[in-house]
Design a protein around this motif. Structure first.
Motif, PDB file in Angstrom:
ATOM      1  N   LEU A 242       0.842  -1.191   0.000  1.00  0.00           N
ATOM      2  CA  LEU A 242       0.000   0.000   0.000  1.00  0.00           C
ATOM      3  C   LEU A 242       0.881   1.246   0.000  1.00  0.00           C
ATOM      4  O   LEU A 242       2.063   1.172   0.363  1.00  0.00           O
ATOM      5  CB  LEU A 242      -0.897   0.009   1.243  1.00  0.00           C
ATOM      6  N   PRO A 243       0.318   2.389  -0.385  1.00  0.00           N
ATOM      7  CA  PRO A 243       1.101   3.631  -0.317  1.00  0.00           C
ATOM      8  C   PRO A 243       1.611   3.883   1.104  1.00  0.00           C
ATOM      9  O   PRO A 243       0.968   3.516   2.090  1.00  0.00           O
ATOM     10  CB  PRO A 243       0.089   4.704  -0.727  1.00  0.00           C
ATOM     11  N   GLY A 244       2.782   4.487   1.202  1.00  0.00           N
ATOM     12  CA  GLY A 244       3.348   4.789   2.510  1.00  0.00           C
ATOM     13  C   GLY A 244       4.040   3.614   3.154  1.00  0.00           C
ATOM     14  O   GLY A 244       4.159   3.543   4.374  1.00  0.00           O
ATOM     15  N   SER A 245       4.480   2.658   2.375  1.00  0.00           N
ATOM     16  CA  SER A 245       5.207   1.479   2.855  1.00  0.00           C
ATOM     17  C   SER A 245       4.378   0.605   3.790  1.00  0.00           C
ATOM     18  O   SER A 245       4.927  -0.121   4.619  1.00  0.00           O
ATOM     19  CB  SER A 245       6.518   1.889   3.540  1.00  0.00           C
ATOM     20  N   LEU A 246       3.067   0.672   3.693  1.00  0.00           N
ATOM     21  CA  LEU A 246       2.191  -0.184   4.478  1.00  0.00           C
ATOM     22  C   LEU A 246       1.855  -1.430   3.685  1.00  0.00           C
ATOM     23  O   LEU A 246       2.064  -1.482   2.483  1.00  0.00           O
ATOM     24  CB  LEU A 246       0.911   0.571   4.841  1.00  0.00           C
ATOM     25  N   LYS A 247       1.338  -2.438   4.339  1.00  0.00           N
ATOM     26  CA  LYS A 247       0.949  -3.693   3.705  1.00  0.00           C
ATOM     27  C   LYS A 247      -0.503  -3.980   4.067  1.00  0.00           C
ATOM     28  O   LYS A 247      -0.941  -3.696   5.174  1.00  0.00           O
ATOM     29  CB  LYS A 247       1.850  -4.823   4.220  1.00  0.00           C
ATOM     30  N   ALA A 248      -1.254  -4.545   3.117  1.00  0.00           N
ATOM     31  CA  ALA A 248      -2.630  -4.939   3.378  1.00  0.00           C
ATOM     32  C   ALA A 248      -2.666  -5.917   4.539  1.00  0.00           C
ATOM     33  O   ALA A 248      -1.811  -6.789   4.644  1.00  0.00           O
ATOM     34  CB  ALA A 248      -3.236  -5.559   2.122  1.00  0.00           C
ATOM     35  N   GLN A 249      -3.646  -5.764   5.405  1.00  0.00           N
ATOM     36  CA  GLN A 249      -3.752  -6.577   6.609  1.00  0.00           C
ATOM     37  C   GLN A 249      -4.951  -7.518   6.541  1.00  0.00           C
ATOM     38  O   GLN A 249      -5.928  -7.253   5.829  1.00  0.00           O
ATOM     39  CB  GLN A 249      -3.904  -5.679   7.838  1.00  0.00           C
ATOM     40  N   GLN A 250      -4.893  -8.587   7.306  1.00  0.00           N
ATOM     41  CA  GLN A 250      -5.981  -9.554   7.363  1.00  0.00           C
ATOM     42  C   GLN A 250      -7.293  -8.837   7.676  1.00  0.00           C
ATOM     43  O   GLN A 250      -7.358  -7.990   8.561  1.00  0.00           O
ATOM     44  CB  GLN A 250      -5.693 -10.597   8.429  1.00  0.00           C
ATOM     45  N   GLY A 251      -8.329  -9.169   6.900  1.00  0.00           N
ATOM     46  CA  GLY A 251      -9.642  -8.570   7.068  1.00  0.00           C
ATOM     47  C   GLY A 251      -9.893  -7.369   6.177  1.00  0.00           C
ATOM     48  O   GLY A 251     -11.043  -6.977   5.986  1.00  0.00           O
ATOM     49  N   ASP A 252      -8.835  -6.768   5.630  1.00  0.00           N
ATOM     50  CA  ASP A 252      -9.006  -5.634   4.716  1.00  0.00           C
ATOM     51  C   ASP A 252      -9.725  -6.090   3.451  1.00  0.00           C
ATOM     52  O   ASP A 252      -9.526  -7.228   2.988  1.00  0.00           O
ATOM     53  CB  ASP A 252      -7.662  -5.031   4.309  1.00  0.00           C
ATOM     54  N   GLN A 253     -10.528  -5.214   2.888  1.00  0.00           N
ATOM     55  CA  GLN A 253     -11.183  -5.479   1.610  1.00  0.00           C
ATOM     56  C   GLN A 253     -10.791  -4.398   0.617  1.00  0.00           C
ATOM     57  O   GLN A 253     -10.612  -3.235   0.997  1.00  0.00           O
ATOM     58  CB  GLN A 253     -12.696  -5.500   1.755  1.00  0.00           C
ATOM     59  N   PHE A 254     -10.682  -4.813  -0.640  1.00  0.00           N
ATOM     60  CA  PHE A 254     -10.317  -3.905  -1.717  1.00  0.00           C
ATOM     61  C   PHE A 254     -11.196  -4.193  -2.926  1.00  0.00           C
ATOM     62  O   PHE A 254     -11.515  -5.350  -3.199  1.00  0.00           O
ATOM     63  CB  PHE A 254      -8.845  -4.093  -2.108  1.00  0.00           C
ATOM     64  N   ALA A 255     -11.565  -3.145  -3.626  1.00  0.00           N
ATOM     65  CA  ALA A 255     -12.302  -3.295  -4.875  1.00  0.00           C
ATOM     66  C   ALA A 255     -11.286  -3.341  -6.007  1.00  0.00           C
ATOM     67  O   ALA A 255     -10.281  -2.630  -5.981  1.00  0.00           O
ATOM     68  CB  ALA A 255     -13.252  -2.115  -5.069  1.00  0.00           C
ATOM     69  N   TRP A 256     -11.521  -4.200  -6.983  1.00  0.00           N
ATOM     70  CA  TRP A 256     -10.630  -4.231  -8.140  1.00  0.00           C
ATOM     71  C   TRP A 256     -11.455  -4.125  -9.415  1.00  0.00           C
ATOM     72  O   TRP A 256     -12.617  -4.511  -9.458  1.00  0.00           O
ATOM     73  CB  TRP A 256      -9.747  -5.478  -8.161  1.00  0.00           C
ATOM     74  N   THR A 257     -10.826  -3.569 -10.430  1.00  0.00           N
ATOM     75  CA  THR A 257     -11.437  -3.484 -11.753  1.00  0.00           C
ATOM     76  C   THR A 257     -10.392  -3.876 -12.788  1.00  0.00           C
ATOM     77  O   THR A 257      -9.199  -3.669 -12.597  1.00  0.00           O
ATOM     78  CB  THR A 257     -11.951  -2.068 -12.082  1.00  0.00           C
TER      79      THR A 257
END
Length: 99
Positions: free
Chosen positions: A65-80
């Motif tokens: 993710l931006p800012g050197s973060l990483k997606a975490q368990q439980g996060d949701q993301f929309a994709w196209t």
């Protein structure tokens, strides 16, 4: 034009992934895009609508993710995914959850 919403099955996309470095499901890109020969754009957005990943090449998202973060368990993301066809673009969209 063809529009598919919730079209992960048409592209062979999973509903979940786990970018935790264990070597299993650490990256996400619908399988069809790995071998697509037509131009495409693949985009991942957080649930607030901010783009966190975008590519026009068969390069999977690793959960960064931006800012050197990483997606975490439980996060949701929309994709196209928009794939350019001979009669116009085809649109696919769905949600991915981090496990």
């Amino acid at each position: 034009h063809r529009v598919e919403v919730g079209g992960r099955f048409g592209l062979g996309a999973s509903a979940r992934f786990s970018p935790n470095g264990d070597g299993r499901y650490d990256q996400f890109l619908p399988r069809k895009l790995l071998r697509e020969d037509r131009p495409f754009v693949f985009r991942v957005q957080d649930m607030d609508g901010h783009v966190v990943y975008e590519t026009t090449r068969p390069e999977p998202w690793d959960g960064q993710l931006p800012g050197s973060l990483k997606a975490q368990q439980g996060d949701q993301f929309a994709w196209t995914a928009v794939i350019q066809g001979t009669s116009g673009p085809a649109y696919y969209s769905d949600v991915i959850q981090v496990e």
